[in-house]
Write a protein that holds these residues in place. Sequence first.
Motif, PDB file in Angstrom:
ATOM      1  N   THR A 185      47.241  37.060  51.992  1.00 14.02           N
ATOM      2  CA  THR A 185      46.858  37.879  50.854  1.00 14.02           C
ATOM      3  C   THR A 185      48.105  38.246  50.056  1.00 14.02           C
ATOM      4  O   THR A 185      49.213  37.819  50.371  1.00 14.02           O
ATOM      5  N   GLU A 186      47.927  39.096  49.036  1.00 15.43           N
ATOM      6  CA  GLU A 186      49.054  39.566  48.228  1.00 15.43           C
ATOM      7  C   GLU A 186      49.876  40.636  48.949  1.00 15.43           C
ATOM      8  O   GLU A 186      50.858  41.148  48.405  1.00 15.43           O
ATOM      9  N   PHE A 187      49.481  40.986  50.169  1.00 19.33           N
ATOM     10  CA  PHE A 187      50.132  42.075  50.907  1.00 19.33           C
ATOM     11  C   PHE A 187      51.642  41.903  50.965  1.00 19.33           C
ATOM     12  O   PHE A 187      52.408  42.840  50.688  1.00 19.33           O
ATOM     13  N   LYS A 204      49.355  32.210  58.474  1.00 21.46           N
ATOM     14  CA  LYS A 204      48.588  33.446  58.372  1.00 21.46           C
ATOM     15  C   LYS A 204      47.088  33.152  58.434  1.00 21.46           C
ATOM     16  O   LYS A 204      46.635  32.041  58.145  1.00 21.46           O
ATOM     17  N   SER A 205      46.319  34.173  58.774  1.00 21.21           N
ATOM     18  CA  SER A 205      44.868  34.027  58.836  1.00 21.21           C
ATOM     19  C   SER A 205      44.277  33.965  57.430  1.00 21.21           C
ATOM     20  O   SER A 205      44.838  34.499  56.471  1.00 21.21           O
ATOM     21  N   ASP A 206      43.133  33.322  57.327  1.00 25.37           N
ATOM     22  CA  ASP A 206      42.384  33.263  56.072  1.00 25.37           C
ATOM     23  C   ASP A 206      41.593  34.566  55.930  1.00 25.37           C
ATOM     24  O   ASP A 206      40.868  34.950  56.852  1.00 25.37           O
ATOM     25  N   PRO A 207      41.691  35.267  54.782  1.00 28.26           N
ATOM     26  CA  PRO A 207      40.971  36.531  54.633  1.00 28.26           C
ATOM     27  C   PRO A 207      39.453  36.388  54.760  1.00 28.26           C
ATOM     28  O   PRO A 207      38.765  37.323  55.184  1.00 28.26           O
ATOM     29  N   THR A 208      38.935  35.208  54.416  1.00 32.92           N
ATOM     30  CA  THR A 208      37.492  34.984  54.570  1.00 32.92           C
ATOM     31  C   THR A 208      37.092  35.030  56.039  1.00 32.92           C
ATOM     32  O   THR A 208      36.083  35.652  56.404  1.00 32.92           O
ATOM     33  N   VAL A 226      39.642  42.099  67.242  1.00 31.88           N
ATOM     34  CA  VAL A 226      40.921  41.501  66.878  1.00 31.88           C
ATOM     35  C   VAL A 226      40.588  40.116  66.356  1.00 31.88           C
ATOM     36  O   VAL A 226      40.045  39.280  67.074  1.00 31.88           O
ATOM     37  N   SER A 227      40.905  39.883  65.087  1.00 34.65           N
ATOM     38  CA  SER A 227      40.515  38.633  64.435  1.00 34.65           C
ATOM     39  C   SER A 227      41.520  37.529  64.738  1.00 34.65           C
ATOM     40  O   SER A 227      42.724  37.692  64.486  1.00 34.65           O
ATOM     41  N   GLY A 228      41.028  36.399  65.254  1.00 40.21           N
ATOM     42  CA  GLY A 228      41.875  35.236  65.521  1.00 40.21           C
ATOM     43  C   GLY A 228      42.362  35.207  66.953  1.00 40.21           C
ATOM     44  O   GLY A 228      42.840  36.206  67.472  1.00 40.21           O
TER      45      GLY A 228
END
Length: 262
Positions: A185-187, A204-208, A226-228
């Motif tokens: 993301t833009e983070f 990095k992970s995909d935001p979707t 926890v995603s991923g």
Amino acid sequence: MADKFAIITGASTGIGFELASIAAENGYDLLVVADEPLIEAAAADFKRHGVAVRALEADLATIEGVDRLLAETKGRRIDLVCANAGRGLGHGFLDQDVADWRRVIDTNVTGTIYLLQKVLKEMVARGDGKILITGSIAGFIPGSFQAVYNGTKAFIDSFADAIRNEIKETKGVTVTTLMPGPVETEFFERADMLDTNVGASEKKSDPTDVARDGWDALMKGEAHIVSGWKNKVQAAVAHVTPAAVLAEQHRKMAEPGSAGKS
């Protein structure tokens, strides 16, 4: 007007945008908010799903901004809240301006818990409602060169666990914590971290995907997600690794100028 109404914060881009898209697909009318004009364009995208969407540009680092958000509900019952608004900040703590690190704390902590206190009172009173809070696995790791941000996420992760216990007798209200790792993301640009290993990484992970993981856990009423799978491993390891070791590992990821270095 749909029967269901959701508030999504930080919805102009990234995880928040994807969460709002999923909510719209699932028939929720939306009130979406961000601290930038881009929220209007995002709202137009959500309307494609045939639900009512209102957009608000507001600073959720302030009590006044959160009050503006709540006033924009026009008294409508809030069925679901995705408290996703957040702000990062890179570089060494001693080099950071007071105004910058205060804004991180006020966005990630003060504004978030003020919003949650307001909406949870009504949800608990009627015995129905869903909350998704975007925390982070960063909350498990001492964040060298990202100390304030990681500290705010440690607070949020802990706060969510505590509130979940406080309201456990209200079976119809759930609080779910979404804990991703680094997300595309833009983070990192906004946090001035593009010259760091973590900011420059293509892994990095995909935001979707992160948003979908969070939404699925929210709908099931789960406490945490926890995603991923890599982040699941990292989170598990963090619980048994000395803090000094974790801080040194984080330094290698987040120290300015570390991009491309091992």
